[in-house]
Write a protein that holds these residues in place. Structure first.
Motif, PDB file in Angstrom:
ATOM      1  N   VAL A  55     -62.209  19.976   9.752  1.00  0.00           N
ATOM      2  CA  VAL A  55     -62.720  18.650   9.353  1.00  0.00           C
ATOM      3  C   VAL A  55     -64.207  18.533   9.659  1.00  0.00           C
ATOM      4  O   VAL A  55     -64.954  17.850   8.938  1.00  0.00           O
ATOM      5  CB  VAL A  55     -61.925  17.521  10.039  1.00  0.00           C
ATOM      6  N   SER A  56     -64.663  19.223  10.713  1.00  0.00           N
ATOM      7  CA  SER A  56     -66.098  19.207  11.018  1.00  0.00           C
ATOM      8  C   SER A  56     -66.882  19.989   9.969  1.00  0.00           C
ATOM      9  O   SER A  56     -67.972  19.592   9.561  1.00  0.00           O
ATOM     10  CB  SER A  56     -66.338  19.789  12.404  1.00  0.00           C
ATOM     11  N   SER A  57     -66.308  21.107   9.494  1.00  0.00           N
ATOM     12  CA  SER A  57     -66.985  21.926   8.490  1.00  0.00           C
ATOM     13  C   SER A  57     -67.114  21.184   7.161  1.00  0.00           C
ATOM     14  O   SER A  57     -68.123  21.328   6.460  1.00  0.00           O
ATOM     15  CB  SER A  57     -66.214  23.237   8.290  1.00  0.00           C
ATOM     16  N   LEU A  62     -64.557  10.532   9.758  1.00  0.00           N
ATOM     17  CA  LEU A  62     -63.503   9.757  10.402  1.00  0.00           C
ATOM     18  C   LEU A  62     -62.501  10.681  11.098  1.00  0.00           C
ATOM     19  O   LEU A  62     -62.143  10.469  12.263  1.00  0.00           O
ATOM     20  CB  LEU A  62     -62.794   8.871   9.372  1.00  0.00           C
ATOM     21  N   MET A  63     -62.041  11.685  10.366  1.00  0.00           N
ATOM     22  CA  MET A  63     -61.110  12.640  10.958  1.00  0.00           C
ATOM     23  C   MET A  63     -61.755  13.398  12.120  1.00  0.00           C
ATOM     24  O   MET A  63     -61.110  13.668  13.141  1.00  0.00           O
ATOM     25  CB  MET A  63     -60.634  13.633   9.902  1.00  0.00           C
ATOM     26  N   MET A  67     -60.314  13.512  15.913  1.00  0.00           N
ATOM     27  CA  MET A  67     -59.931  14.768  16.556  1.00  0.00           C
ATOM     28  C   MET A  67     -60.738  15.011  17.824  1.00  0.00           C
ATOM     29  O   MET A  67     -60.209  15.529  18.812  1.00  0.00           O
ATOM     30  CB  MET A  67     -60.132  15.935  15.581  1.00  0.00           C
ATOM     31  N   GLU A  68     -62.008  14.618  17.829  1.00  0.00           N
ATOM     32  CA  GLU A  68     -62.819  14.758  19.033  1.00  0.00           C
ATOM     33  C   GLU A  68     -62.255  13.922  20.174  1.00  0.00           C
ATOM     34  O   GLU A  68     -62.193  14.362  21.328  1.00  0.00           O
ATOM     35  CB  GLU A  68     -64.266  14.365  18.755  1.00  0.00           C
TER      36      GLU A  68
END
Length: 265
Positions: A55-57, A62-63, A67-68
């Motif tokens: 999701v970071s890539s 928001l996701m 997740m963080e």
């Protein structure tokens, strides 16, 4: 940049080294907790981290934020959930880094012979007692301590402080003896306690024919550097346990060699 992957991941040699180190850590952790109840939790954490990277890539803000938050809070939960595994890892790491011959060399410098007559006599007494108990199918669990003290384990039983003798060992584990249930602890070639309660291993992949004595022997050798001898009450077979690994004794000379090594460590 030396490598480009899918157009959005730029990898240098440092990045590759970083990935390899992470893979090694994951492999070691996977191997360490394999067969324990923490395995499913560990796999779930790895999946969550992979999702976090994806999701970071893709710049999914928001996701990514969610997740963080989950992973940040999860660090504290991991310390609690994996507390037994972390403790076992640190104990095993300290034992592996320690020079197992250092104590013997130190004693030789001071003029003490660690493989003296006391240890030789103790090996013979324990070996003969285990052989007799195996023939009579008398269950027994004997723990031999090394560098890590087992005071908390000893406190659960009855103090004895006696010389090692085959008759004493056999009497302690005689089925009508009040001290037969539990483990006998040997420290510095002396019987220091009996009827001690040991921690049970959390492994789930042990053979079905292993009883509570085997599980307790595996548990204590996982959490300390002690060795264990198990005599099965059902079959009369003898097993030697070190570092959570069970070795079946096929002949009494094999037990004698293992005991000689254990008592002189």
């Amino acid at each position: 940049m030396l490598l480009q992957f899918f157009g959005f991941l730029n990898l240098s040699f440092t990045d590759i080294l970083d990935i390899l180190l992470l893979a090694i850590i994951i492999f070691v952790a996977f191997k360490w907790i394999k067969g324990t109840s923490a395995m499913s939790i560990f796999i779930a954490i790895i999946l969550l981290y992979i999702i976090r990277v994806l999701v970071s890539s893709f710049n999914m803000r928001l996701m990514n934020a969610m997740m963080e938050t989950i992973l940040d809070v999860g660090v504290l939960a991991l310390i609690v959930i994996f507390q037994p595994e972390i403790r076992k890892f640190l104990i095993r790491l300290g034992n592996n880094m320690k020079n197992k011959h250092g104590r013997r060399i130190f004693n030789l410098i001071l003029g003490h012979n660690t493989a003296g007559r006391d240890e030789s006599e103790a090996v013979n007494e324990i070996t003969d007692a285990c052989s007799r108990m195996g023939e009579e199918k008398t269950g027994a669990l004997i723990i031999i301590t090394h560098n890590i003290p087992l005071d908390d384990i000893i406190s659960t039983g009855d103090n004895i402080d006696a010389s090692i003798h085959r008759r004493l060992i056999m009497n302690l584990f005689f089925k009508n003896s009040p001290l037969h249930d539990g483990a006998m602890i040997i420290n510095s070639s002396r019987i220091v306690a009996a009827r001690c309660t040991l921690p049970i291993t959390s492994k789930t992949d042990i053979p079905a024919n292993f009883g509570m004595r085997h599980k307790a022997a595996i548990g204590i050798t996982e959490e300390s550097d002690a060795d264990a001898i198990v005599v099965s009450e059902e079959t009369g077979s003898i097993s030697f346990v070190r570092g959570g690994k069970v070795t079946k004794i096929n002949n009494i000379n094999e037990l004698r060699l293992l005991l000689n090594e254990s008592l002189t460590m």
